[in-house]
Design a protein around this motif. Structure first.
Motif, PDB file in Angstrom:
ATOM      1  N   TYR A  93     -13.695  -8.906  -1.216  1.00  8.61           N
ATOM      2  CA  TYR A  93     -13.170  -7.641  -0.499  1.00  8.61           C
ATOM      3  C   TYR A  93     -13.533  -7.814   1.189  1.00  8.61           C
ATOM      4  CZ  TYR A  93     -11.601  -3.604  -2.808  1.00  8.61           C
ATOM      5  OH  TYR A  93     -10.752  -2.446  -3.304  1.00  8.61           O
ATOM      6  N   CYS A  98     -10.636  -7.127   3.433  1.00 10.37           N
ATOM      7  CA  CYS A  98     -10.976  -6.104   4.668  1.00 10.37           C
ATOM      8  C   CYS A  98     -10.591  -6.601   6.046  1.00 10.37           C
ATOM      9  CB  CYS A  98     -12.409  -5.653   4.770  1.00 10.37           C
ATOM     10  SG  CYS A  98     -12.680  -4.203   5.647  1.00 10.37           S
ATOM     11  N   THR A 103      -6.409  -3.632   2.523  1.00 11.80           N
ATOM     12  CA  THR A 103      -7.059  -3.322   1.405  1.00 11.80           C
ATOM     13  C   THR A 103      -6.748  -3.711  -0.023  1.00 11.80           C
ATOM     14  OG1 THR A 103      -5.483  -1.570   0.936  1.00 11.80           O
ATOM     15  CG2 THR A 103      -7.251  -0.826   2.318  1.00 11.80           C
ATOM     16  N   CYS A 104      -7.299  -3.865  -0.925  1.00 11.68           N
ATOM     17  CA  CYS A 104      -7.189  -4.264  -2.280  1.00 11.68           C
ATOM     18  C   CYS A 104      -5.968  -3.700  -2.557  1.00 11.68           C
ATOM     19  CB  CYS A 104      -8.231  -3.788  -3.299  1.00 11.68           C
ATOM     20  SG  CYS A 104      -7.763  -3.728  -5.011  1.00 11.68           S
ATOM     21  N   SER A 169     -12.894   0.227   2.577  1.00  7.60           N
ATOM     22  CA  SER A 169     -11.749  -0.545   3.192  1.00  7.60           C
ATOM     23  C   SER A 169     -10.846   0.407   3.890  1.00  7.60           C
ATOM     24  CB  SER A 169     -11.339  -1.338   2.237  1.00  7.60           C
ATOM     25  OG  SER A 169     -10.571  -0.797   1.233  1.00  7.60           O
TER      26      SER A 169
END
Lengths: 208, 208
Positions: A93, A98, A103-104, A169
């Motif tokens: 992440y 980030c 973001t994911c 994030s």
DNA sequence: GTCTATAACGTGATAGAC
DNA sequence: GTCTATCACGTTATAGAC
């Protein structure tokens, strides 16, 4: 570099750019033009590889699922050091995602869920379930092995960690990268990592 | 019901519908048509009240900030029961926002930050900072008053709670409303609310 | 304050040549 | 596989009548 190899390469390049754009601006926040232009090709060429934008989105999620799976399948099968799994996820992440306000993909999808094609919704649901199952096992095993210390259900705790990473994030875009650091710091604190209590617990092998 | 009163009323109705749409579909996920149609008016009428979509967005955030401020200002000035503040916030999220797949406007904005007008970005930043400042004080005072039990910095803990609520409200769209319940359960557990440790702590007035 | 009418633009998508 | 050319559509926004 024959024709077939070139074809595959273009497809991958499209996915790479699309993924970066989706992470930074959301699935609805970029157009075919945003992909074709930096690649020096035309929109129609992208439609050849991905007939509709939904196809592109599903391909994005499928590939993302395979990457995640490769990172977690070993632990899911044979167990191992839970702390390493957690820290690997945090690094995933913090470093890859980030950085540069991304973001994911699951977080992206969750925030746009209502406006996204049904096929993507289905692909995303599975992904979200899988990652929570993995994190639950990491926490459950980790607590049993004396690596973590927390109260409550591992499934609940998994959700809390995943959602806070997700939220952090996103918030980092508004409040800066220190946001992620703060969230991670507290996640560790709430797992007793590095705290007085857990060091003691590590030594004795059971909660004092 | 004179002309002026009717004017104000329309403006409020526009904001109400826009806020609901923004929460469910995001700021970029609705159009003027989505507002004008249910109100039985034309797009041009909305442009009269809010010349550009950025104006509408800023008005949305401004109003949201005033509501939040009314809920928190008393505690910020004179303190009070921290647990009540926390539970009020949880109820705010769970009842009003998370029902029908919506999120907090700040969460919405954070997830779309890169694609939103600059004026909205600025308004959102202030809002996010204010709410974190408030939550930090709630946690700090609450721990001092023996209502909460947690390790780490109150500012970090505030961020963790806010971001997990934010992430959970988004994930609830994919995984169902039980998602919010699980997150809240663990937030309480990680504050020692309702746990063995804290009940004991409540009785003695100090950590055992 | 609300309307009609229209402008100006970007978007996803398709057909057919090469 | 990639191109050119084009389509149909929805969008924000504006001008001017009422």
């Amino acid at each position: 570099m024959n024709a077939a190899a070139q074809a595959i390469d273009t497809r991958t390049q499209i996915l790479d750019i699309a993924e970066q754009l989706a992470r930074q601006r959301g699935f609805g926040g970029f157009s075919y033009r945003d992909i074709s232009q930096p690649l020096g090709i035309k929109n129609a060429a992208i439609h050849y590889h991905f007939p509709t934008k939904a196809d592109l989105g599903v391909a994005l999620l499928t590939r993302y699922g395979e990457i995640l799976s490769s990172l977690t399948s070993e632990f899911m099968k044979h167990g191992g050091c839970a702390l390493d799994q957690l820290e690997g996820f945090i690094a995933f992440y913090g470093d890859k995602i980030c950085s540069n306000q991304g973001t994911c993909l699951i977080a992206t999808l969750a925030s746009e869920f209502a406006t996204v094609p049904a096929a993507m919704q289905e692909a995303g649901k599975t992904l979200a379930m899988d990652i929570r199952t993995w994190m639950t096992k990491v926490l459950d095993v980790g607590r049993e092995q004396g690596e973590f210390n927390f109260d409550g259900d591992p499934g609940d705790k998994a959700l809390l960690i995943l959602t806070s990473m997700q939220g952090a994030s996103q918030l980092a875009r508004m409040a800066g990268p220190a946001t992620m650091d703060a969230a991670v710091r507290q996640i560790r604190a709430d797992l007793g990592i590095g705290s007085e209590l857990v060091r003691k617990w590590d030594r004795t092998g059971a909660i004092a």
